[in-house]
Write a protein that holds these residues in place. Structure first.
Motif, PDB file in Angstrom:
ATOM      1  N   PRO A   1       0.805  -1.222   0.000  1.00 45.38           N
ATOM      2  CA  PRO A   1       0.000   0.000   0.000  1.00 45.38           C
ATOM      3  C   PRO A   1       0.837   1.271   0.000  1.00 45.38           C
ATOM      4  CG  PRO A   1      -0.898  -1.591   1.538  1.00 45.38           C
ATOM      5  CD  PRO A   1       0.424  -2.127   1.095  1.00 45.38           C
ATOM      6  N   LEU A   2       2.028   1.208   0.592  1.00 46.09           N
ATOM      7  CA  LEU A   2       2.932   2.357   0.561  1.00 46.09           C
ATOM      8  C   LEU A   2       4.354   1.828   0.595  1.00 46.09           C
ATOM      9  CD1 LEU A   2       3.240   5.401   0.441  1.00 46.09           C
ATOM     10  CD2 LEU A   2       3.066   5.467   2.935  1.00 46.09           C
ATOM     11  N   GLU A   3       4.951   1.694  -0.579  1.00 43.73           N
ATOM     12  CA  GLU A   3       6.333   1.238  -0.657  1.00 43.73           C
ATOM     13  C   GLU A   3       7.225   2.448  -0.433  1.00 43.73           C
ATOM     14  OE1 GLU A   3       9.825  -1.007  -2.861  1.00 43.73           O
ATOM     15  OE2 GLU A   3       8.714   0.543  -3.884  1.00 43.73           O
ATOM     16  N   GLY A   4       7.764   2.526   0.756  1.00 44.47           N
ATOM     17  CA  GLY A   4       8.557   3.694   1.121  1.00 44.47           C
ATOM     18  C   GLY A   4       7.860   4.526   2.177  1.00 44.47           C
ATOM     19  N   THR A   5       7.481   3.901   3.295  1.00 41.00           N
ATOM     20  CA  THR A   5       6.830   4.671   4.367  1.00 41.00           C
ATOM     21  C   THR A   5       7.784   5.722   4.926  1.00 41.00           C
ATOM     22  OG1 THR A   5       7.473   2.964   5.968  1.00 41.00           O
ATOM     23  CG2 THR A   5       5.267   2.804   5.022  1.00 41.00           C
ATOM     24  N   THR A   6       9.057   5.352   5.064  1.00 43.37           N
ATOM     25  CA  THR A   6      10.057   6.310   5.543  1.00 43.37           C
ATOM     26  C   THR A   6      10.252   7.421   4.522  1.00 43.37           C
ATOM     27  OG1 THR A   6      11.191   4.567   6.774  1.00 43.37           O
ATOM     28  CG2 THR A   6      12.436   6.572   6.340  1.00 43.37           C
ATOM     29  N   LEU A   7      10.282   7.053   3.236  1.00 39.94           N
ATOM     30  CA  LEU A   7      10.430   8.060   2.171  1.00 39.94           C
ATOM     31  C   LEU A   7       9.287   9.065   2.222  1.00 39.94           C
ATOM     32  CD1 LEU A   7      11.436   5.718  -0.815  1.00 39.94           C
ATOM     33  CD2 LEU A   7      12.951   6.990   0.713  1.00 39.94           C
ATOM     34  N   THR A   8       8.081   8.559   2.466  1.00 32.99           N
ATOM     35  CA  THR A   8       6.912   9.444   2.556  1.00 32.99           C
ATOM     36  C   THR A   8       7.016  10.350   3.771  1.00 32.99           C
ATOM     37  OG1 THR A   8       5.542   7.748   1.493  1.00 32.99           O
ATOM     38  CG2 THR A   8       4.391   9.499   2.678  1.00 32.99           C
ATOM     39  N   ALA A   9       7.329   9.778   4.924  1.00 36.74           N
ATOM     40  CA  ALA A   9       7.412  10.554   6.156  1.00 36.74           C
ATOM     41  C   ALA A   9       8.461  11.651   6.075  1.00 36.74           C
ATOM     42  CB  ALA A   9       7.717   9.627   7.330  1.00 36.74           C
ATOM     43  N   LYS A  10       9.534  11.388   5.327  1.00 38.06           N
ATOM     44  CA  LYS A  10      10.633  12.359   5.208  1.00 38.06           C
ATOM     45  C   LYS A  10      10.579  13.164   3.907  1.00 38.06           C
ATOM     46  CE  LYS A  10      13.877   9.709   8.049  1.00 38.06           C
ATOM     47  NZ  LYS A  10      15.208   9.041   8.100  1.00 38.06           N
ATOM     48  N   ASP A  11       9.540  12.928   3.073  1.00 45.47           N
ATOM     49  CA  ASP A  11       9.417  13.581   1.765  1.00 45.47           C
ATOM     50  C   ASP A  11      10.671  13.374   0.929  1.00 45.47           C
ATOM     51  OD1 ASP A  11       8.420  14.934  -0.385  1.00 45.47           O
ATOM     52  OD2 ASP A  11       8.370  16.909   0.569  1.00 45.47           O
ATOM     53  N   MET A  12      11.072  12.101   0.821  1.00 42.18           N
ATOM     54  CA  MET A  12      12.221  11.718  -0.002  1.00 42.18           C
ATOM     55  C   MET A  12      11.729  11.022  -1.272  1.00 42.18           C
ATOM     56  SD  MET A  12      14.682  10.316   3.073  1.00 42.18           S
ATOM     57  CE  MET A  12      16.015   9.792   1.984  1.00 42.18           C
ATOM     58  N   PRO A  13      12.559  10.941  -2.314  1.00 44.54           N
ATOM     59  CA  PRO A  13      12.101  10.435  -3.614  1.00 44.54           C
ATOM     60  C   PRO A  13      11.705   8.963  -3.623  1.00 44.54           C
ATOM     61  CG  PRO A  13      14.147  11.678  -3.840  1.00 44.54           C
ATOM     62  CD  PRO A  13      13.933  11.465  -2.378  1.00 44.54           C
ATOM     63  N   ASN A  14      10.846   8.637  -4.609  1.00 39.68           N
ATOM     64  CA  ASN A  14      10.523   7.258  -5.006  1.00 39.68           C
ATOM     65  C   ASN A  14       9.598   6.488  -4.077  1.00 39.68           C
ATOM     66  OD1 ASN A  14      11.736   6.874  -7.605  1.00 39.68           O
ATOM     67  ND2 ASN A  14      13.743   6.926  -6.614  1.00 39.68           N
ATOM     68  N   ALA A  15       8.750   7.174  -3.294  1.00 43.16           N
ATOM     69  CA  ALA A  15       7.684   6.472  -2.573  1.00 43.16           C
ATOM     70  C   ALA A  15       6.553   6.195  -3.564  1.00 43.16           C
ATOM     71  CB  ALA A  15       7.173   7.310  -1.415  1.00 43.16           C
TER      72      ALA A  15
END
Length: 322
Positions: A94-108
């Motif tokens: 459902p969200l590949e890159g939960t950390t990426l999303t939380a930190k607004d980093m690329p490729n979520a």
């Protein structure tokens, strides 16, 4: 749930699958950069489950958020859909890159694949040693039995270039220190990623755009099956070997019906029949744009693919918000 004898109508179901990944991405958008991984993941899970249950399928989640006792929704074995329609296997993140999303980093990304019942490897939640390259190369150009250095040399030879012209994508983890050292000793470049190895594998299929020629390293086995589904649509080769650290993990494999613990799976053994695959960008990346905000609207970009036809659609969805 009564499984229908209806055939898997990939063309008819594909747009519905895109709506599922779009809904999850839009739901998690409000949590981009907010520092709360669990809330972002839960928002995506809830939206994805709600949309899946609108589809006329008798679906079973074979790759999901974890075992039933670990995940309240979209757990492995959960039944989704209206129950009216073809029996299908569903693999999702459902969200590949939960950390990426939380930190607004690329490729979520939000990611989901669907195929006929029995079409996907029921990979337990363990590590998998993965190796992937894009389309256009002879079968077994690279293999997991090769050393890291031999893989780089073999791909460079097949591509007609030097090792210095090869770029390998690797998850930045302590366990990969030796792999990274071996790759660099060949002269090849490395693209290190912090999370999101489904996207990492997908990069190989569009090397001219992404600059990534090969993916290698150890990551989650469920994500390996999702990545194999993507490559089955986009083209490319992939290999995976399950890795077990203890008896509990070997028990998970037995529960999933896996008896040969040392088997190397190729792409078409991880995904045995034609599938459809959808991914929507949450944050900006090499494959997809992230969610765009403007007054009164959220805009999402989705890639929708069918392995049966090899078709790859990119769609922009502009959604009014109150």
């Amino acid at each position: 749930m009564t499984v229908s004898t209806d055939q898997f109508q990939d063309r008819m179901l594909s747009l519905g699958l895109a709506r599922v990944s779009e809904a999850a991405a839009l739901a998690s958008a409000k949590l981009i950069g907010r520092g709360d991984e669990k809330a972002a993941d839960q928002a995506a899970v809830n939206a994805m489950r709600e949309q899946l249950n609108l589809l006329d399928i008798a679906g079973v989640v074979v790759i999901g958020e974890g075992e039933r006792d670990e995940a309240p929704m979209l757990f492995i074995g959960e039944e989704v859909g209206t129950g009216n329609g073809p029996g299908v296997d569903i693999a999702l993140d459902p969200l590949e890159g939960t950390t990426l999303t939380a930190k607004d980093m690329p490729n979520a990304l939000t990611v989901i694949a669907m195929g006929p019942r029995g079409s996907m490897l029921h990979a337990p939640d363990v590590y998998m040693d993965k190796l992937a390259i894009g389309p256009g190369y002879p079968t077994d150009t690279v293999t997991l039995d090769m050393s890291v250095k031999d893989r780089v040399a073999a791909l460079a030879k097949a591509k007609g270039c030097s090792a210095e012209d090869i770029t390998v994508c690797v998850l930045e983890r302590p366990r990969h220190e030796k792999t990274i050292e071996d790759i660099r000793s060949t002269g090849a470049a490395i693209r290190l990623i912090t999370d999101g190895d489904v996207a990492g594998v997908m990069h190989c299929a569009e090397a001219a755009i992404t600059g990534i020629d090969m993916y290698m390293g150890e990551g989650g086995a469920p994500e390996g099956v999702l990545a194999a589904a993507a490559l089955k649509c986009m083209g490319g080769q992939m290999y995976g070997r399950l890795l077990f650290r203890n008896d509990d993990e070997r028990g998970r494999a037995a529960k999933a019906g896996i008896t040969d613990l040392d088997k190397i799976y190729n792409r078409d053994e991880m995904v045995t029949k034609d599938v459809i695959f959808a991914a929507t960008g949450v944050t900006d990346g090499s494959i997809l744009q992230g969610i765009r905000r403007e007054v009164g609207y959220l805009t999402a970009e989705t890639i929708l693919m069918r392995s049966k036809t090899g078709s790859v659609r990119r769609m922009t969805y502009r959604n009014p918000v109150s």
